[in-house]
Design a protein around this motif. Structure first.
Motif, PDB file in Angstrom:
ATOM      1  N   ASN A 102       0.827  -1.219   0.000  1.00 22.07           N
ATOM      2  CA  ASN A 102       0.000   0.000   0.000  1.00 22.07           C
ATOM      3  C   ASN A 102       0.860   1.267   0.000  1.00 22.07           C
ATOM      4  O   ASN A 102       0.575   2.215   0.722  1.00 22.07           O
ATOM      5  CB  ASN A 102      -0.959   0.007   1.182  1.00 22.07           C
ATOM      6  CG  ASN A 102      -2.022  -1.051   1.051  1.00 22.07           C
ATOM      7  OD1 ASN A 102      -2.513  -1.320  -0.043  1.00 22.07           O
ATOM      8  ND2 ASN A 102      -2.382  -1.668   2.169  1.00 22.07           N
ATOM      9  N   GLY A 103       1.922   1.253  -0.793  1.00 24.63           N
ATOM     10  CA  GLY A 103       2.796   2.417  -0.911  1.00 24.63           C
ATOM     11  C   GLY A 103       3.854   2.537   0.164  1.00 24.63           C
ATOM     12  O   GLY A 103       4.702   3.425   0.098  1.00 24.63           O
ATOM     13  N   ASN A 104       3.821   1.675   1.170  1.00 24.57           N
ATOM     14  CA  ASN A 104       4.800   1.717   2.257  1.00 24.57           C
ATOM     15  C   ASN A 104       5.941   0.746   1.977  1.00 24.57           C
ATOM     16  O   ASN A 104       5.716  -0.461   1.843  1.00 24.57           O
ATOM     17  CB  ASN A 104       4.145   1.369   3.590  1.00 24.57           C
ATOM     18  CG  ASN A 104       3.087   2.370   3.983  1.00 24.57           C
ATOM     19  OD1 ASN A 104       3.303   3.578   3.883  1.00 24.57           O
ATOM     20  ND2 ASN A 104       1.938   1.883   4.394  1.00 24.57           N
ATOM     21  N   LEU A 105       7.150   1.267   1.918  1.00 24.08           N
ATOM     22  CA  LEU A 105       8.331   0.462   1.652  1.00 24.08           C
ATOM     23  C   LEU A 105       8.605  -0.475   2.822  1.00 24.08           C
ATOM     24  O   LEU A 105       8.652  -0.041   3.973  1.00 24.08           O
ATOM     25  CB  LEU A 105       9.534   1.385   1.433  1.00 24.08           C
ATOM     26  CG  LEU A 105      10.877   0.733   1.153  1.00 24.08           C
ATOM     27  CD1 LEU A 105      10.858   0.033  -0.199  1.00 24.08           C
ATOM     28  CD2 LEU A 105      11.972   1.773   1.199  1.00 24.08           C
ATOM     29  N   TYR A 106       8.772  -1.779   2.530  1.00 34.22           N
ATOM     30  CA  TYR A 106       9.119  -2.702   3.613  1.00 34.22           C
ATOM     31  C   TYR A 106      10.349  -3.545   3.325  1.00 34.22           C
ATOM     32  O   TYR A 106      10.853  -4.226   4.215  1.00 34.22           O
ATOM     33  CB  TYR A 106       7.928  -3.580   4.009  1.00 34.22           C
ATOM     34  CG  TYR A 106       7.497  -4.611   2.992  1.00 34.22           C
ATOM     35  CD1 TYR A 106       8.054  -5.886   2.966  1.00 34.22           C
ATOM     36  CD2 TYR A 106       6.515  -4.308   2.063  1.00 34.22           C
ATOM     37  CE1 TYR A 106       7.639  -6.823   2.045  1.00 34.22           C
ATOM     38  CE2 TYR A 106       6.091  -5.244   1.140  1.00 34.22           C
ATOM     39  CZ  TYR A 106       6.660  -6.500   1.136  1.00 34.22           C
ATOM     40  OH  TYR A 106       6.245  -7.438   0.215  1.00 34.22           O
ATOM     41  N   ASP A 107      10.880  -3.484   2.116  1.00 37.20           N
ATOM     42  CA  ASP A 107      12.159  -4.158   1.845  1.00 37.20           C
ATOM     43  C   ASP A 107      12.787  -3.515   0.622  1.00 37.20           C
ATOM     44  O   ASP A 107      12.099  -3.083  -0.303  1.00 37.20           O
ATOM     45  CB  ASP A 107      11.960  -5.648   1.608  1.00 37.20           C
ATOM     46  CG  ASP A 107      13.194  -6.472   1.955  1.00 37.20           C
ATOM     47  OD1 ASP A 107      14.304  -5.891   2.074  1.00 37.20           O
ATOM     48  OD2 ASP A 107      13.070  -7.706   2.105  1.00 37.20           O
ATOM     49  N   THR A 108      14.107  -3.460   0.640  1.00 44.29           N
ATOM     50  CA  THR A 108      14.847  -2.873  -0.483  1.00 44.29           C
ATOM     51  C   THR A 108      16.203  -3.528  -0.586  1.00 44.29           C
ATOM     52  O   THR A 108      16.759  -3.997   0.418  1.00 44.29           O
ATOM     53  CB  THR A 108      14.987  -1.332  -0.313  1.00 44.29           C
ATOM     54  OG1 THR A 108      15.592  -0.791  -1.483  1.00 44.29           O
ATOM     55  CG2 THR A 108      15.806  -0.979   0.895  1.00 44.29           C
ATOM     56  N   VAL A 109      16.708  -3.585  -1.785  1.00 37.78           N
ATOM     57  CA  VAL A 109      18.052  -4.085  -2.044  1.00 37.78           C
ATOM     58  C   VAL A 109      18.628  -3.243  -3.179  1.00 37.78           C
ATOM     59  O   VAL A 109      17.897  -2.759  -4.035  1.00 37.78           O
ATOM     60  CB  VAL A 109      18.025  -5.597  -2.394  1.00 37.78           C
ATOM     61  CG1 VAL A 109      17.330  -5.857  -3.712  1.00 37.78           C
ATOM     62  CG2 VAL A 109      19.411  -6.196  -2.399  1.00 37.78           C
ATOM     63  N   SER A 110      19.949  -3.040  -3.144  1.00 45.04           N
ATOM     64  CA  SER A 110      20.580  -2.244  -4.202  1.00 45.04           C
ATOM     65  C   SER A 110      21.976  -2.765  -4.466  1.00 45.04           C
ATOM     66  O   SER A 110      22.562  -3.473  -3.650  1.00 45.04           O
ATOM     67  CB  SER A 110      20.616  -0.766  -3.827  1.00 45.04           C
ATOM     68  OG  SER A 110      21.455  -0.563  -2.726  1.00 45.04           O
ATOM     69  N   TRP A 111      22.487  -2.398  -5.640  1.00 45.36           N
ATOM     70  CA  TRP A 111      23.866  -2.722  -5.982  1.00 45.36           C
ATOM     71  C   TRP A 111      24.411  -1.612  -6.863  1.00 45.36           C
ATOM     72  O   TRP A 111      23.669  -0.924  -7.551  1.00 45.36           O
ATOM     73  CB  TRP A 111      23.972  -4.094  -6.656  1.00 45.36           C
ATOM     74  CG  TRP A 111      23.370  -4.191  -8.022  1.00 45.36           C
ATOM     75  CD1 TRP A 111      24.024  -4.001  -9.220  1.00 45.36           C
ATOM     76  CD2 TRP A 111      22.027  -4.498  -8.373  1.00 45.36           C
ATOM     77  NE1 TRP A 111      23.157  -4.181 -10.273  1.00 45.36           N
ATOM     78  CE2 TRP A 111      21.918  -4.498  -9.785  1.00 45.36           C
ATOM     79  CE3 TRP A 111      20.876  -4.804  -7.632  1.00 45.36           C
ATOM     80  CZ2 TRP A 111      20.738  -4.754 -10.454  1.00 45.36           C
ATOM     81  CZ3 TRP A 111      19.710  -5.067  -8.304  1.00 45.36           C
ATOM     82  CH2 TRP A 111      19.643  -5.041  -9.694  1.00 45.36           C
ATOM     83  N   PRO A 112      25.750  -1.427  -6.850  1.00 49.66           N
ATOM     84  CA  PRO A 112      26.366  -0.346  -7.631  1.00 49.66           C
ATOM     85  C   PRO A 112      26.652  -0.768  -9.066  1.00 49.66           C
ATOM     86  O   PRO A 112      26.890  -1.938  -9.356  1.00 49.66           O
ATOM     87  CB  PRO A 112      27.663  -0.084  -6.876  1.00 49.66           C
ATOM     88  CG  PRO A 112      28.017  -1.410  -6.279  1.00 49.66           C
ATOM     89  CD  PRO A 112      26.696  -2.077  -5.948  1.00 49.66           C
ATOM     90  N   LEU A 113      26.615   0.223  -9.951  1.00 46.48           N
ATOM     91  CA  LEU A 113      26.976   0.057 -11.367  1.00 46.48           C
ATOM     92  C   LEU A 113      27.889   1.226 -11.746  1.00 46.48           C
ATOM     93  O   LEU A 113      27.680   2.336 -11.275  1.00 46.48           O
ATOM     94  CB  LEU A 113      25.749   0.143 -12.264  1.00 46.48           C
ATOM     95  CG  LEU A 113      24.711  -0.923 -12.163  1.00 46.48           C
ATOM     96  CD1 LEU A 113      23.382  -0.415 -12.698  1.00 46.48           C
ATOM     97  CD2 LEU A 113      25.138  -2.104 -12.968  1.00 46.48           C
ATOM     98  N   THR A 114      28.827   0.976 -12.610  1.00 48.72           N
ATOM     99  CA  THR A 114      29.687   2.052 -13.104  1.00 48.72           C
ATOM    100  C   THR A 114      29.549   2.143 -14.620  1.00 48.72           C
ATOM    101  O   THR A 114      29.696   1.147 -15.310  1.00 48.72           O
ATOM    102  CB  THR A 114      31.146   1.808 -12.715  1.00 48.72           C
ATOM    103  OG1 THR A 114      31.243   1.664 -11.309  1.00 48.72           O
ATOM    104  CG2 THR A 114      32.025   2.974 -13.170  1.00 48.72           C
ATOM    105  N   LEU A 115      29.231   3.335 -15.096  1.00 44.53           N
ATOM    106  CA  LEU A 115      29.131   3.578 -16.539  1.00 44.53           C
ATOM    107  C   LEU A 115      30.061   4.704 -16.913  1.00 44.53           C
ATOM    108  O   LEU A 115      30.340   5.573 -16.168  1.00 44.53           O
ATOM    109  CB  LEU A 115      27.704   3.941 -16.913  1.00 44.53           C
ATOM    110  CG  LEU A 115      26.789   2.706 -16.938  1.00 44.53           C
ATOM    111  CD1 LEU A 115      25.919   2.661 -15.749  1.00 44.53           C
ATOM    112  CD2 LEU A 115      25.984   2.722 -18.179  1.00 44.53           C
TER     113      LEU A 115
END
Length: 143
Positions: A130-143
């Motif tokens: 319902n629009g509320n963030l409950y999990d996130t994951v990220s990783w870096p990229l280089t361009l």
């Protein structure tokens, strides 16, 4: 004074380069996505795999396929709403909204990914309820 104003005006109009989105690029610039650690949405115990179908590319649309698997190695959809975005932390901005399309159970195609300039980017995947963030994951990229 008038000559100085004309000179500055001339420099203003002649010093700007062409937009990289004008279609006049000689070649596209590819990036590197070298993360080797496992990605996971911990709240739903889903392992995340990714496969670049096109890219990552600078100045052109990139496409990536994301797959979610449960602990039994079965493809599984997240319970929450899945979304993605890219962010350039050194510059403090992101890019255009990414289109997320479900292809099959646990398989999503992300398109319209535009890296608008070279440098370090973070690719973020999110789960919301319902629009509320409950999990996130990220990783870096280089361009």
């Amino acid at each position: 004074m008038r000559l100085l104003s004309l000179a500055l005006l001339f420099l203003l109009f002649t010093s700007c380069g062409k937009s990289p989105f004008s279609g006049n690029l000689k070649e596209l610039v590819g990036g590197s996505d070298n993360i080797t650690s496992e990605l996971q949405f911990n709240t739903e115990a889903l392992t995340i795999s990714r496969q670049w179908e096109k890219g990552p590319l600078l100045y052109d649309s990139s496409t990536i396929t994301i797959k979610f698997k449960d602990s039994a190695d079965n493809l599984k959809d997240p319970i929450g709403e899945f979304s993605a975005y890219i962010w350039m932390p050194d510059m403090g901005h992101g890019s255009y909204p990414i289109t997320v399309t479900k292809i099959a159970t646990g398989v999503y195609e992300l398109t319209d990914i535009y890296f608008t300039m070279g440098g370090l980017w973070d690719f973020h995947l999110q789960l919301k309820d319902n629009g509320n963030l409950y999990d996130t994951v990220s990783w870096p990229l280089t361009l």
